[in-house]
Write a protein that holds these residues in place. Sequence first.
Motif, mmCIF file in Angstrom:
data_model
loop_
_atom_site.group_PDB
_atom_site.id
_atom_site.type_symbol
_atom_site.label_atom_id
_atom_site.label_comp_id
_atom_site.label_asym_id
_atom_site.label_seq_id
_atom_site.Cartn_x
_atom_site.Cartn_y
_atom_site.Cartn_z
ATOM 1 N N ALA A 268 0.832 -1.206 0.000
ATOM 2 C CA ALA A 268 0.000 0.000 0.000
ATOM 3 C C ALA A 268 0.867 1.257 0.000
ATOM 4 C CB ALA A 268 -0.932 -0.009 1.210
ATOM 5 N N ALA A 269 1.942 1.235 0.796
ATOM 6 C CA ALA A 269 2.839 2.390 0.853
ATOM 7 C C ALA A 269 3.506 2.619 -0.495
ATOM 8 C CB ALA A 269 3.883 2.186 1.942
ATOM 9 N N ALA A 270 3.955 1.546 -1.139
ATOM 10 C CA ALA A 270 4.637 1.671 -2.427
ATOM 11 C C ALA A 270 3.688 2.088 -3.548
ATOM 12 C CB ALA A 270 5.336 0.360 -2.786
ATOM 13 N N LEU A 271 2.389 1.886 -3.344
ATOM 14 C CA LEU A 271 1.384 2.347 -4.304
ATOM 15 C C LEU A 271 0.928 3.768 -3.996
ATOM 16 C CD1 LEU A 271 -0.789 -0.898 -4.542
ATOM 17 C CD2 LEU A 271 0.733 0.012 -6.311
ATOM 18 N N GLN A 272 1.519 4.366 -2.969
ATOM 19 C CA GLN A 272 1.174 5.726 -2.539
ATOM 20 C C GLN A 272 -0.300 5.867 -2.167
ATOM 21 O OE1 GLN A 272 2.835 5.962 -6.121
ATOM 22 N NE2 GLN A 272 4.478 5.187 -4.856
ATOM 23 N N ARG A 273 -0.852 4.816 -1.582
ATOM 24 C CA ARG A 273 -2.230 4.897 -1.101
ATOM 25 C C ARG A 273 -2.228 5.496 0.314
ATOM 26 N NH1 ARG A 273 -5.279 5.903 -4.139
ATOM 27 N NH2 ARG A 273 -3.359 6.685 -5.009
ATOM 28 N N PRO A 274 -3.163 6.396 0.641
ATOM 29 C CA PRO A 274 -3.293 6.854 2.024
ATOM 30 C C PRO A 274 -3.499 5.649 2.943
ATOM 31 C CG PRO A 274 -4.598 8.230 0.549
ATOM 32 C CD PRO A 274 -4.115 7.065 -0.268
ATOM 33 N N LEU A 275 -2.678 5.541 3.970
ATOM 34 C CA LEU A 275 -2.537 4.282 4.698
ATOM 35 C C LEU A 275 -2.536 4.510 6.201
ATOM 36 C CD1 LEU A 275 -1.563 1.245 5.006
ATOM 37 C CD2 LEU A 275 0.760 2.127 4.658
ATOM 38 N N VAL A 276 -3.291 3.674 6.915
ATOM 39 C CA VAL A 276 -3.189 3.587 8.376
ATOM 40 C C VAL A 276 -2.613 2.219 8.706
ATOM 41 C CG1 VAL A 276 -4.419 3.538 10.574
ATOM 42 C CG2 VAL A 276 -5.087 5.176 8.805
ATOM 43 N N ALA A 277 -1.490 2.218 9.408
ATOM 44 C CA ALA A 277 -0.800 0.982 9.769
ATOM 45 C C ALA A 277 -0.967 0.733 11.262
ATOM 46 C CB ALA A 277 0.675 1.078 9.404
ATOM 47 N N VAL A 278 -1.480 -0.437 11.602
ATOM 48 C CA VAL A 278 -1.733 -0.816 12.991
ATOM 49 C C VAL A 278 -0.580 -1.681 13.482
ATOM 50 C CG1 VAL A 278 -3.294 -2.047 14.538
ATOM 51 C CG2 VAL A 278 -4.231 -0.715 12.633
ATOM 52 N N PHE A 279 0.106 -1.237 14.517
ATOM 53 C CA PHE A 279 1.249 -1.960 15.062
ATOM 54 C C PHE A 279 0.922 -2.467 16.465
ATOM 55 C CE2 PHE A 279 3.463 -0.064 11.607
ATOM 56 C CZ PHE A 279 4.645 -0.757 11.428
ATOM 57 N N GLY A 280 1.225 -3.745 16.691
ATOM 58 C CA GLY A 280 1.046 -4.339 18.010
ATOM 59 C C GLY A 280 2.359 -4.798 18.592
ATOM 60 N N SER A 281 2.747 -6.042 18.279
ATOM 61 C CA SER A 281 3.952 -6.625 18.878
ATOM 62 C C SER A 281 5.235 -6.170 18.206
ATOM 63 C CB SER A 281 3.877 -8.156 18.809
ATOM 64 O OG SER A 281 3.958 -8.600 17.457
ATOM 65 N N SER A 282 5.131 -5.510 17.053
ATOM 66 C CA SER A 282 6.325 -5.112 16.307
ATOM 67 C C SER A 282 6.560 -3.609 16.439
ATOM 68 C CB SER A 282 6.205 -5.522 14.843
ATOM 69 O OG SER A 282 5.031 -4.973 14.267
ATOM 70 N N SER A 283 7.675 -3.155 15.872
ATOM 71 C CA SER A 283 8.084 -1.760 16.049
ATOM 72 C C SER A 283 8.073 -1.010 14.724
ATOM 73 C CB SER A 283 9.486 -1.696 16.654
ATOM 74 O OG SER A 283 9.996 -0.382 16.585
ATOM 75 N N PRO A 284 7.428 0.154 14.678
ATOM 76 C CA PRO A 284 7.465 0.954 13.450
ATOM 77 C C PRO A 284 8.808 1.642 13.222
ATOM 78 C CG PRO A 284 6.210 2.087 15.156
ATOM 79 C CD PRO A 284 6.538 0.728 15.697
ATOM 80 N N SER A 285 9.723 1.548 14.150
ATOM 81 C CA SER A 285 11.015 2.200 13.960
ATOM 82 C C SER A 285 11.912 1.425 12.995
ATOM 83 C CB SER A 285 11.740 2.377 15.298
ATOM 84 O OG SER A 285 12.029 1.121 15.871
ATOM 85 N N PHE A 286 11.692 0.110 12.832
ATOM 86 C CA PHE A 286 12.546 -0.725 11.981
ATOM 87 C C PHE A 286 11.963 -0.898 10.580
ATOM 88 C CE2 PHE A 286 14.237 -5.159 10.965
ATOM 89 C CZ PHE A 286 15.445 -4.683 10.505
ATOM 90 N N THR A 287 10.672 -1.155 10.507
ATOM 91 C CA THR A 287 10.034 -1.393 9.205
ATOM 92 C C THR A 287 8.762 -0.561 9.086
ATOM 93 O OG1 THR A 287 8.914 -3.336 10.122
ATOM 94 C CG2 THR A 287 10.971 -3.716 8.916
#
Length: 336
Positions: A268-287
């Motif tokens: 979705a990000a690579a398609l430049q779509r407006p995106l909401v990403a839900v993070f639980g057990s993982s970290s948005p700082s790495f990926t």
Amino acid sequence: MLKRILIVAPAWVGDAIMAQPLYARIKARHPDALIDVLAPAWTRPLHARMAEINDLIDAPFTHGELKLRERWALARQIKARGYHQAIVLPNSLKSALVPFFAGIAKRTGWLGEMRYGLLNDARELDPILLPQMAQRFYALGADAGVPLTEAMPFPVLTINADARDATVRKLGLSLDTPIVAICPGAEYGPAKRWPAVHAAALANRLIAEGQQVWLLGSNKDQEICSEIRQLAPQVLDLAGKTSLAEAIDLMSLASSVVCNDSGLMHVAAALQRPLVAVFGSSSPSFTPPLAIKAKIVTLDLECSPCFARVCPLGHMNCLNQLEADLVYTALNKLKT
């Protein structure tokens, strides 16, 4: 002299997409370079949508398989192509074997899993200078010791409009009302999956506003998509009904996308779509999702990120307590 470069690409969807800025960097430095990618066959729909790639070579190995004889045979075929450099993106020893067996003169990658000798342009990673996976891939596109000074471009996937239109016709889809794509799966495990009850509450709210909601995913996501459909009967469940190529093309039609930390989030990000990403057990700082119009929703609990596949505390509060209102608010902020 025409420069031929072999990229040993990652096998995961998200990781494969995060490598695309590296290909753009190579082409910026060497516009005439031919970039070929060695990767599992199922990643072809991703790489086929990257304009910089010249050719795709299928890697006939499943995760964890050594298969020395098969790697040697593949290396003999690759040797005949006359590559000047191989860039090995995975950190495993196995991933460095084919370029070594093929005798490619320059074999670039980060040190890992005792790869001394297999790589002769081995770099030592500074995780503080390069905190994100995409940055680590991107850095391998320059000579050793060259600092990462320019801004890294975001990943980009291209779409074939004719193929997309054919998929729309095949599935009998309507494009008359705005589409919100929800991708409720996560290959890694349940600690990355936003609960079906919350996804369904969001879907019902969006549908009541006059939008349509498509559920996208693979066969493995059919169970959670079925749970969502039971609670939100008006959603269109496409999980397992499309190929990866078709899912990518359909996602490009969405006015906005809601994803877990998953491969489809990076699509979705690579398609430049407006995106909401839900993070639980993982970290948005790495990926993190690499896009201008991307919002990250996370509760930042004391116990997260734990990076576990299944909640080690048994409550999964990082996602169970992340209710639909938070994601709905983030979606509205994307419109401003």
